[in-house]
Design a protein around this motif. Structure first.
Motif, PDB file in Angstrom:
ATOM      1  N   PHE A  28       1.013  42.325  24.182  1.00  0.00           N
ATOM      2  CA  PHE A  28       0.629  40.495  24.360  1.00  0.00           C
ATOM      3  C   PHE A  28       1.783  39.716  25.059  1.00  0.00           C
ATOM      4  O   PHE A  28       1.524  38.967  26.061  1.00  0.00           O
ATOM      5  CB  PHE A  28       0.277  40.195  23.026  1.00  0.00           C
ATOM      6  N   ALA A  29       2.973  40.019  24.553  1.00  0.00           N
ATOM      7  CA  ALA A  29       3.912  39.458  25.056  1.00  0.00           C
ATOM      8  C   ALA A  29       4.351  39.489  26.613  1.00  0.00           C
ATOM      9  O   ALA A  29       4.838  38.491  27.395  1.00  0.00           O
ATOM     10  CB  ALA A  29       5.287  39.723  24.189  1.00  0.00           C
ATOM     11  N   LEU A  30       4.343  40.818  26.935  1.00  0.00           N
ATOM     12  CA  LEU A  30       4.492  41.321  28.371  1.00  0.00           C
ATOM     13  C   LEU A  30       3.565  41.016  29.257  1.00  0.00           C
ATOM     14  O   LEU A  30       3.871  40.649  30.297  1.00  0.00           O
ATOM     15  CB  LEU A  30       4.736  42.787  28.321  1.00  0.00           C
ATOM     16  N   THR A  31       2.270  40.803  28.857  1.00  0.00           N
ATOM     17  CA  THR A  31       1.035  40.244  29.490  1.00  0.00           C
ATOM     18  C   THR A  31       1.396  38.787  29.774  1.00  0.00           C
ATOM     19  O   THR A  31       1.097  38.370  31.092  1.00  0.00           O
ATOM     20  CB  THR A  31      -0.290  40.631  28.929  1.00  0.00           C
ATOM     21  N   TYR A  32       1.707  38.076  28.781  1.00  0.00           N
ATOM     22  CA  TYR A  32       1.871  36.645  28.865  1.00  0.00           C
ATOM     23  C   TYR A  32       2.909  36.356  29.654  1.00  0.00           C
ATOM     24  O   TYR A  32       3.079  35.443  30.615  1.00  0.00           O
ATOM     25  CB  TYR A  32       1.928  35.915  27.504  1.00  0.00           C
ATOM     26  N   GLY A  33       4.143  37.129  29.725  1.00  0.00           N
ATOM     27  CA  GLY A  33       5.236  36.929  30.680  1.00  0.00           C
ATOM     28  C   GLY A  33       5.101  37.124  32.133  1.00  0.00           C
ATOM     29  O   GLY A  33       5.542  36.610  32.957  1.00  0.00           O
ATOM     30  N   ALA A  34       4.110  38.274  32.377  1.00  0.00           N
ATOM     31  CA  ALA A  34       3.714  38.426  33.833  1.00  0.00           C
ATOM     32  C   ALA A  34       3.045  37.508  34.124  1.00  0.00           C
ATOM     33  O   ALA A  34       2.786  37.007  35.275  1.00  0.00           O
ATOM     34  CB  ALA A  34       3.064  39.828  33.603  1.00  0.00           C
ATOM     35  N   LEU A  35       2.189  36.771  33.397  1.00  0.00           N
ATOM     36  CA  LEU A  35       1.323  35.400  33.972  1.00  0.00           C
ATOM     37  C   LEU A  35       2.322  34.540  34.161  1.00  0.00           C
ATOM     38  O   LEU A  35       2.005  33.929  35.164  1.00  0.00           O
ATOM     39  CB  LEU A  35       0.283  34.995  32.616  1.00  0.00           C
ATOM     40  N   VAL A  36       3.247  34.214  33.401  1.00  0.00           N
ATOM     41  CA  VAL A  36       4.054  33.022  33.686  1.00  0.00           C
ATOM     42  C   VAL A  36       4.914  33.263  35.019  1.00  0.00           C
ATOM     43  O   VAL A  36       5.051  32.303  35.786  1.00  0.00           O
ATOM     44  CB  VAL A  36       5.086  32.525  32.484  1.00  0.00           C
ATOM     45  N   VAL A  37       5.385  34.449  35.072  1.00  0.00           N
ATOM     46  CA  VAL A  37       6.044  34.841  36.353  1.00  0.00           C
ATOM     47  C   VAL A  37       5.000  34.634  37.830  1.00  0.00           C
ATOM     48  O   VAL A  37       5.567  34.040  38.658  1.00  0.00           O
ATOM     49  CB  VAL A  37       6.592  36.496  36.422  1.00  0.00           C
ATOM     50  N   GLN A  38       3.992  35.016  37.452  1.00  0.00           N
ATOM     51  CA  GLN A  38       2.821  34.745  38.668  1.00  0.00           C
ATOM     52  C   GLN A  38       2.918  33.370  38.974  1.00  0.00           C
ATOM     53  O   GLN A  38       2.662  32.997  40.145  1.00  0.00           O
ATOM     54  CB  GLN A  38       1.411  35.201  38.295  1.00  0.00           C
ATOM     55  N   LEU A  39       2.644  32.608  37.893  1.00  0.00           N
ATOM     56  CA  LEU A  39       2.593  31.183  38.058  1.00  0.00           C
ATOM     57  C   LEU A  39       3.677  30.489  38.927  1.00  0.00           C
ATOM     58  O   LEU A  39       3.548  29.659  39.542  1.00  0.00           O
ATOM     59  CB  LEU A  39       2.344  30.344  36.652  1.00  0.00           C
ATOM     60  N   ILE A  40       4.995  30.820  38.501  1.00  0.00           N
ATOM     61  CA  ILE A  40       6.072  30.506  38.949  1.00  0.00           C
ATOM     62  C   ILE A  40       6.153  30.583  40.622  1.00  0.00           C
ATOM     63  O   ILE A  40       6.397  29.980  41.405  1.00  0.00           O
ATOM     64  CB  ILE A  40       7.168  30.975  38.345  1.00  0.00           C
ATOM     65  N   GLN A  41       5.767  32.139  40.710  1.00  0.00           N
ATOM     66  CA  GLN A  41       5.521  32.581  42.200  1.00  0.00           C
ATOM     67  C   GLN A  41       4.506  31.721  43.136  1.00  0.00           C
ATOM     68  O   GLN A  41       4.676  31.368  44.213  1.00  0.00           O
ATOM     69  CB  GLN A  41       5.366  33.907  42.194  1.00  0.00           C
ATOM     70  N   TYR A  46       8.469  24.153  38.628  1.00  0.00           N
ATOM     71  CA  TYR A  46       8.385  24.275  37.144  1.00  0.00           C
ATOM     72  C   TYR A  46       7.461  23.361  36.232  1.00  0.00           C
ATOM     73  O   TYR A  46       6.510  23.972  35.460  1.00  0.00           O
ATOM     74  CB  TYR A  46       9.589  24.398  36.278  1.00  0.00           C
ATOM     75  N   ALA A  47       7.547  21.892  36.744  1.00  0.00           N
ATOM     76  CA  ALA A  47       6.764  21.032  35.974  1.00  0.00           C
ATOM     77  C   ALA A  47       5.040  21.396  36.334  1.00  0.00           C
ATOM     78  O   ALA A  47       4.229  21.216  35.304  1.00  0.00           O
ATOM     79  CB  ALA A  47       6.896  19.571  36.954  1.00  0.00           C
ATOM     80  N   GLU A  48       4.936  22.023  37.364  1.00  0.00           N
ATOM     81  CA  GLU A  48       3.448  22.162  37.747  1.00  0.00           C
ATOM     82  C   GLU A  48       2.829  23.468  36.862  1.00  0.00           C
ATOM     83  O   GLU A  48       1.861  23.633  36.489  1.00  0.00           O
ATOM     84  CB  GLU A  48       3.041  22.531  39.231  1.00  0.00           C
ATOM     85  N   VAL A  49       4.055  24.489  36.773  1.00  0.00           N
ATOM     86  CA  VAL A  49       3.592  25.659  36.038  1.00  0.00           C
ATOM     87  C   VAL A  49       3.496  25.213  34.541  1.00  0.00           C
ATOM     88  O   VAL A  49       2.198  25.642  33.673  1.00  0.00           O
ATOM     89  CB  VAL A  49       4.683  26.666  35.924  1.00  0.00           C
ATOM     90  N   ASN A  50       4.309  24.181  34.095  1.00  0.00           N
ATOM     91  CA  ASN A  50       3.954  23.656  32.671  1.00  0.00           C
ATOM     92  C   ASN A  50       2.397  23.447  32.418  1.00  0.00           C
ATOM     93  O   ASN A  50       1.936  23.348  31.601  1.00  0.00           O
ATOM     94  CB  ASN A  50       4.879  22.596  32.285  1.00  0.00           C
ATOM     95  N   GLU A  54      -0.538  24.584  30.099  1.00  0.00           N
ATOM     96  CA  GLU A  54      -1.108  23.817  29.102  1.00  0.00           C
ATOM     97  C   GLU A  54      -2.559  23.727  29.512  1.00  0.00           C
ATOM     98  O   GLU A  54      -3.490  23.808  28.566  1.00  0.00           O
ATOM     99  CB  GLU A  54      -0.604  22.388  29.423  1.00  0.00           C
ATOM    100  N   LYS A  55      -3.184  23.694  30.706  1.00  0.00           N
ATOM    101  CA  LYS A  55      -4.610  23.545  31.132  1.00  0.00           C
ATOM    102  C   LYS A  55      -5.266  24.841  30.631  1.00  0.00           C
ATOM    103  O   LYS A  55      -6.261  24.897  30.261  1.00  0.00           O
ATOM    104  CB  LYS A  55      -4.768  23.589  32.811  1.00  0.00           C
ATOM    105  N   LEU A 148      15.658  27.150  33.475  1.00  0.00           N
ATOM    106  CA  LEU A 148      16.200  26.312  32.534  1.00  0.00           C
ATOM    107  C   LEU A 148      16.358  24.643  32.883  1.00  0.00           C
ATOM    108  O   LEU A 148      15.983  23.682  32.677  1.00  0.00           O
ATOM    109  CB  LEU A 148      17.203  26.711  31.661  1.00  0.00           C
ATOM    110  N   GLU A 149      16.810  24.942  34.171  1.00  0.00           N
ATOM    111  CA  GLU A 149      17.190  23.458  35.198  1.00  0.00           C
ATOM    112  C   GLU A 149      15.967  23.015  35.459  1.00  0.00           C
ATOM    113  O   GLU A 149      15.953  21.744  35.520  1.00  0.00           O
ATOM    114  CB  GLU A 149      18.133  23.690  36.157  1.00  0.00           C
ATOM    115  N   GLY A 150      14.866  23.695  35.775  1.00  0.00           N
ATOM    116  CA  GLY A 150      13.713  22.963  36.368  1.00  0.00           C
ATOM    117  C   GLY A 150      12.890  22.560  35.119  1.00  0.00           C
ATOM    118  O   GLY A 150      11.702  21.989  35.588  1.00  0.00           O
ATOM    119  N   GLY A 151      13.101  22.692  34.012  1.00  0.00           N
ATOM    120  CA  GLY A 151      12.285  22.358  32.755  1.00  0.00           C
ATOM    121  C   GLY A 151      11.224  23.087  32.441  1.00  0.00           C
ATOM    122  O   GLY A 151      10.019  22.487  31.860  1.00  0.00           O
TER     123      GLY A 151
END
Length: 207
Positions: A28-41, A46-50, A54-55, A148-151
């Motif tokens: 579960f953790a690894l799958t979610y992490g992969a999702l976040v990485v994909q959104l960043i790419q 980072y504001a848009e990823v947040n 949330e959406k 971290l700097e990107g928020g």
């Protein structure tokens, strides 16, 4: 309240134990992490990823609430304080097997007249803070300096889940991370603030 809190905790424990569709926490953790990485790419912002996290959480929350209500058989909460207790001790426990600590806060008084916490806990502006001693989503995560700097709020999906679920039971809320150990903070805290109660909509064609 102490007895009620214990009862909610017991309900959450029972729901987690009886859940047959558990997913391995590591997967579960690894799958979610992969999702976040994909959104960043995809968004490189980072504001848009947040916002996207949330959406996504909002859409999940609007669906999870039906399962939650059906399995828990809980009725309508009497006030926003009770909402916090149920969210932490039953909601988080039954889906993520964690029980955040709840800290309640009433709405700011409209005047200098004293208002009891019980009276304030059901009006707009009432809030509670969920302190997560553990976070399954962030189990194997270390954020790079750029994030971290990107928020980046890595677990912002949880804010969306809470907002979506509560909206389905006629509560418009604002949900936001106050702190996150992934960002070097001492604790991970989410604040949920009641904005207003929503009117129940009558489906088109119904009287």
């Amino acid at each position: 309240m102490a007895t009620t809190s214990k009862q909610y905790k017991a309900i959450g424990e029972d729901l987690w134990k009886s859940r047959t569709d558990k997913i391995n926490s590591e997967l579960f953790a690894l799958t979610y992490g992969a999702l976040v990485v994909q959104l960043i790419q995809d968004y490189e912002d980072y504001a848009e990823v947040n916002k996207q996290l949330e959406k996504m959480g909002y859409n999940i929350g609007t669906r999870l609430i039906e399962d939650f209500l059906a399995r828990s058989s809980l009725g309508r909460c009497s006030d926003f304080r009770e909402v916090g207790e149920v969210a932490a001790k039953v909601g988080f426990k039954s889906f993520l097997n964690i029980t955040p600590t709840v800290t309640h806060s009433g709405a700011p008084p409209p005047s200098s007249r004293s208002t009891s916490a019980a009276q304030q806990s059901g009006v707009p502006g009432s809030s509670f803070i969920l302190t997560l001693d553990e976070n399954p989503l962030a189990e194997f995560v270390e954020l790079p300096d750029e994030a971290l700097e990107g928020g980046l709020w890595f677990s912002n999906v949880l804010c969306g889940v809470l907002r979506g679920a509560l909206e389905m039971v006629q509560m418009q809320v604002q949900v936001e991370f106050l702190s996150d150990v992934l960002r070097g903070d001492e604790s991970t805290e989410i604040r949920v603030t009641l904005l207003k109660y929503l009117e129940e909509e009558v489906p088109v064609g119904d009287d």
